[in-house]
Design an enzyme around this catalytic site. Structure first.
Site, mmCIF file in Angstrom:
data_model
loop_
_atom_site.group_PDB
_atom_site.id
_atom_site.type_symbol
_atom_site.label_atom_id
_atom_site.label_comp_id
_atom_site.label_asym_id
_atom_site.label_seq_id
_atom_site.Cartn_x
_atom_site.Cartn_y
_atom_site.Cartn_z
ATOM 1 C CB CYS A 46 -0.953 0.008 1.188
ATOM 2 S SG CYS A 46 -0.135 0.269 2.749
ATOM 3 C CB CYS A 48 0.184 4.297 4.388
ATOM 4 S SG CYS A 48 -0.487 2.709 4.862
#
Length: 136
Positions: A46, A48
């Site tokens: 992802c 993040c």
């Protein structure tokens, strides 16, 4: 499961910095149960993880105090290893990415995805360095 050609460069961001690549449940158990402090990163594809977790974790290691051991497993790729790690992270729910600090086999600090998402790498590093100052 994510394809190897996608995952390997993301793994390398940590393994090239000295993190042990935990690919089996046995490796997870051995890493976490070592004497001293162990930083365990559940890595992820992802945004993040790319923008905050991995850079923040690496930056956190530039301070005076550091964990004795560094380890990582990749969610959606090292499936059995991550499942074992998640058992050891209880009572926290499954979260990726996440970062955990163990001391002598006991979980003493945890950053879940919601602590990482939306925060800059510097904030992740500062949070971890505060934990290192307390436990390492």
């Amino acid at each position: 499961m994510y394809p190897e050609d996608l995952v390997m460069p993301m793994k390398a961001e940590l393994t090239d910095k000295g993190f042990e690549d935990l690919t089996t449940p046995e490796k997870v158990d051995a890493a976490v149960k070592q004497n001293g402090t162990t930083l365990l990163v559940i890595n992820s594809v992802c945004g993040c993880a790319a923008g905050a977790a991995r850079p923040g974790v690496v930056f956190s290691l530039t301070g005076d105090k550091k964990p004795d051991h560094l380890a990582t497993a990749f969610a959606g790729f090292d499936v059995d290893a991550v499942n074992e790690a998640r058992k050891l992270l209880a009572p926290f729910p499954p979260s990726s990415p996440c970062v955990a600090l163990f001391k002598d086999g006991e979980l003493v600090h945890m950053l879940e995805r919601h602590h990482i998402e939306g925060n800059p790498a510097g904030a992740i590093a500062a949070n971890l360095q505060a934990a290192y100052n307390e436990y390492c």
